[in-house]
Design a protein around this motif. Structure first.
Motif, PDB file in Angstrom:
ATOM      1  N   ALA A  45      86.529 -15.842-116.958  1.00 29.37           N
ATOM      2  CA  ALA A  45      87.184 -17.140-116.768  1.00 29.37           C
ATOM      3  C   ALA A  45      86.543 -17.936-115.631  1.00 29.37           C
ATOM      4  O   ALA A  45      86.173 -17.382-114.592  1.00 29.37           O
ATOM      5  N   ALA A  46      86.421 -19.233-115.871  1.00 24.54           N
ATOM      6  CA  ALA A  46      86.080 -20.188-114.819  1.00 24.54           C
ATOM      7  C   ALA A  46      87.356 -20.929-114.472  1.00 24.54           C
ATOM      8  O   ALA A  46      88.041 -21.455-115.359  1.00 24.54           O
ATOM      9  N   LEU A  47      87.679 -20.961-113.174  1.00 26.95           N
ATOM     10  CA  LEU A  47      88.977 -21.472-112.758  1.00 26.95           C
ATOM     11  C   LEU A  47      88.815 -22.656-111.821  1.00 26.95           C
ATOM     12  O   LEU A  47      87.899 -22.704-111.010  1.00 26.95           O
ATOM     13  N   GLY A  48      89.733 -23.588-111.937  1.00 26.69           N
ATOM     14  CA  GLY A  48      89.718 -24.763-111.072  1.00 26.69           C
ATOM     15  C   GLY A  48      90.063 -26.008-111.858  1.00 26.69           C
ATOM     16  O   GLY A  48      90.695 -25.946-112.916  1.00 26.69           O
ATOM     17  N   ARG A  49      89.606 -27.136-111.349  1.00 24.40           N
ATOM     18  CA  ARG A  49      89.806 -28.407-112.032  1.00 24.40           C
ATOM     19  C   ARG A  49      88.488 -28.861-112.625  1.00 24.40           C
ATOM     20  O   ARG A  49      87.415 -28.468-112.143  1.00 24.40           O
ATOM     21  N   PRO A  50      88.525 -29.698-113.651  1.00 23.07           N
ATOM     22  CA  PRO A  50      87.277 -30.104-114.309  1.00 23.07           C
ATOM     23  C   PRO A  50      86.231 -30.660-113.354  1.00 23.07           C
ATOM     24  O   PRO A  50      85.028 -30.462-113.561  1.00 23.07           O
ATOM     25  N   LEU A  85      97.262 -18.125-114.001  1.00 26.71           N
ATOM     26  CA  LEU A  85      98.156 -17.142-114.617  1.00 26.71           C
ATOM     27  C   LEU A  85      99.553 -17.713-114.823  1.00 26.71           C
ATOM     28  O   LEU A  85     100.262 -17.327-115.753  1.00 26.71           O
ATOM     29  N   ALA A  86      99.945 -18.645-113.959  1.00 26.48           N
ATOM     30  CA  ALA A  86     101.257 -19.283-114.103  1.00 26.48           C
ATOM     31  C   ALA A  86     101.287 -20.322-115.207  1.00 26.48           C
ATOM     32  O   ALA A  86     102.360 -20.777-115.610  1.00 26.48           O
ATOM     33  N   GLY A  87     100.120 -20.721-115.698  1.00 27.86           N
ATOM     34  CA  GLY A  87     100.063 -21.735-116.745  1.00 27.86           C
ATOM     35  C   GLY A  87     100.022 -23.151-116.216  1.00 27.86           C
ATOM     36  O   GLY A  87     100.149 -24.103-116.987  1.00 27.86           O
ATOM     37  N   LEU A  88      99.818 -23.311-114.915  1.00 29.60           N
ATOM     38  CA  LEU A  88      99.757 -24.651-114.328  1.00 29.60           C
ATOM     39  C   LEU A  88      98.360 -25.251-114.416  1.00 29.60           C
ATOM     40  O   LEU A  88      98.208 -26.472-114.392  1.00 29.60           O
ATOM     41  N   LEU A  89      97.337 -24.396-114.485  1.00 25.98           N
ATOM     42  CA  LEU A  89      95.955 -24.848-114.620  1.00 25.98           C
ATOM     43  C   LEU A  89      95.303 -24.077-115.767  1.00 25.98           C
ATOM     44  O   LEU A  89      95.214 -22.841-115.700  1.00 25.98           O
ATOM     45  N   PRO A  90      94.827 -24.731-116.819  1.00 23.69           N
ATOM     46  CA  PRO A  90      94.126 -24.005-117.877  1.00 23.69           C
ATOM     47  C   PRO A  90      92.747 -23.566-117.394  1.00 23.69           C
ATOM     48  O   PRO A  90      92.136 -24.236-116.556  1.00 23.69           O
ATOM     49  N   PRO A  91      92.243 -22.441-117.876  1.00 23.24           N
ATOM     50  CA  PRO A  91      90.888 -22.032-117.476  1.00 23.24           C
ATOM     51  C   PRO A  91      89.859 -23.029-118.001  1.00 23.24           C
ATOM     52  O   PRO A  91      89.996 -23.562-119.102  1.00 23.24           O
TER      53      PRO A  91
END
Length: 336
Positions: A45-50, A85-91
């Motif tokens: 997974a890459a995580l963060g904002r676009p 993991l909370a579903g607030l930010l999509p991978p």
């Protein structure tokens, strides 16, 4: 000025309004009553904002009922991982899953606990704890009984009718913990919830967390930059630092293997699973003789992670295949 009882009467009615359609919510939250934790998984997974990726290539697999600590310096992506993991930010890439299903938004069976207490200021502590129960559609009397029981469990029975501005920061965090667990979530996601507390209050909250999580069956992911948070709970360790296990953590873990409290010794052994093998294996081998079986189990599981890099880990594990504890024997035999 409203009295505490008047405030609670008002907020009970608000709870029903804020909860929305309780019957539908109860169906969605039904899994949270099973007493079994969720499996949480991130794959490549890459995580963060676009416009600002925080971390990439993340692989995490949290078993049901496991307590996983994510530790690392500020800015390394710990909170971003938790919000994914909370579903607030999509991978941004890869997958995030709960029990094999994609996480596509927040869910009632995943509770998020913030560093800020995040209580609703117009509600009493009891009414705050009642909120997830109202969402599940529980009758007023039942949710009040359950909320009261949780507040008693976290030591806030006398403050149940108080508004948040009339209690201390530590008491607000206790209430937030009670609210998170009252709905019986299958996963509890904690974002440095003790970071704003003084050292004495923080230590008390660490002990309380161990106590109240015992027996819930919930999967826990706990984000922190504080070494003591890792050691106190005897948690599994996922280090986002490049070293795998930050040097201060490894040093504290080695020292903590001599702590009088078995929970601390078990946590230290588990933390050393991510430390360099040449430093971890000798002290973990000594921990295999600990008088507490849970510490020996933690040492066996930690050594298992080192078997691929050093034969010394396998040699140490071979010494406990005849241990008096069945789990220790089984884990060691399986690793070999």
């Amino acid at each position: 000025m409203s009295t505490s009882s008047e405030t609670e009467t008002e907020t009970e009615n608000e709870a029903e309004t804020e909860a929305g359609n309780g019957n539908e919510a109860d169906t969605e939250a039904g899994a949270g009553t099973s007493g079994r934790g969720s499996r949480l998984t991130l794959r490549d997974a890459a995580l963060g904002r676009p416009d600002a990726a925080a971390v990439s290539g993340v692989d995490v697999d949290v078993s049901p009922g496991e307590i996983l600590t994510v530790v690392g310096p500020s800015g390394c992506g710990k909170s971003t991982l938790l919000r994914t993991l909370a579903g607030l930010l999509p991978p941004l890439a890869g997958t995030a899953e709960q029990d094999g299903r994609p996480i596509d938004g927040p869910g009632a069976d995943r509770a998020l606990v913030f560093q800020e207490d995040a209580l609703l200021p117009w509600r009493s502590l009891r009414a705050n704890v009642e909120l997830p129960l109202a969402v599940q559609g529980l009758p007023r009397a039942e949710r009040r009984n359950q909320a009261t029981a949780w507040l008693e469990r976290v030591g806030l029975a006398a403050q149940a009718g108080q508004l948040q501005h009339r209690v201390s920061g530590g008491q607000r965090q206790r209430a937030q913990l009670a609210r998170a667990l009252a709905g019986r979530p299958r996963a509890v996601l904690m974002d440095e919830p003790f970071g704003a507390l003084d050292a004495q209050t923080r230590a008390g909250m660490q002990d309380l967390l161990v106590e109240v999580l015992h027996g819930t069956g919930a999967t826990v992911v706990f984000v922190t930059h504080d070494v003591d948070d890792v050691l106190v709970r005897g948690a599994a360790l996922a280090a986002l630092a490049e070293t795998g296990c930050p040097a201060p953590l490894a040093a504290r873990a080695v020292a903590a293997l001599s702590d009088p409290a078995w929970q601390v010794r078990a946590g230290a052994a588990t933390a050393l699973s991510a430390a360099p093998s040449d430093r971890a294996v000798p002290v973990l081998a000594k921990a295999l003789a600990d008088r507490n079986a849970d510490v020996r189990k933690a040492a066996v599981l930690a050594l298992t992670r080192h078997t691929a890099t050093t034969e010394a880990a396998r040699t140490a594990l071979a010494t406990v295949t005849g241990d008096t504890d069945a789990d220790v024997r089984a884990y060691a035999t399986r690793a070999l």
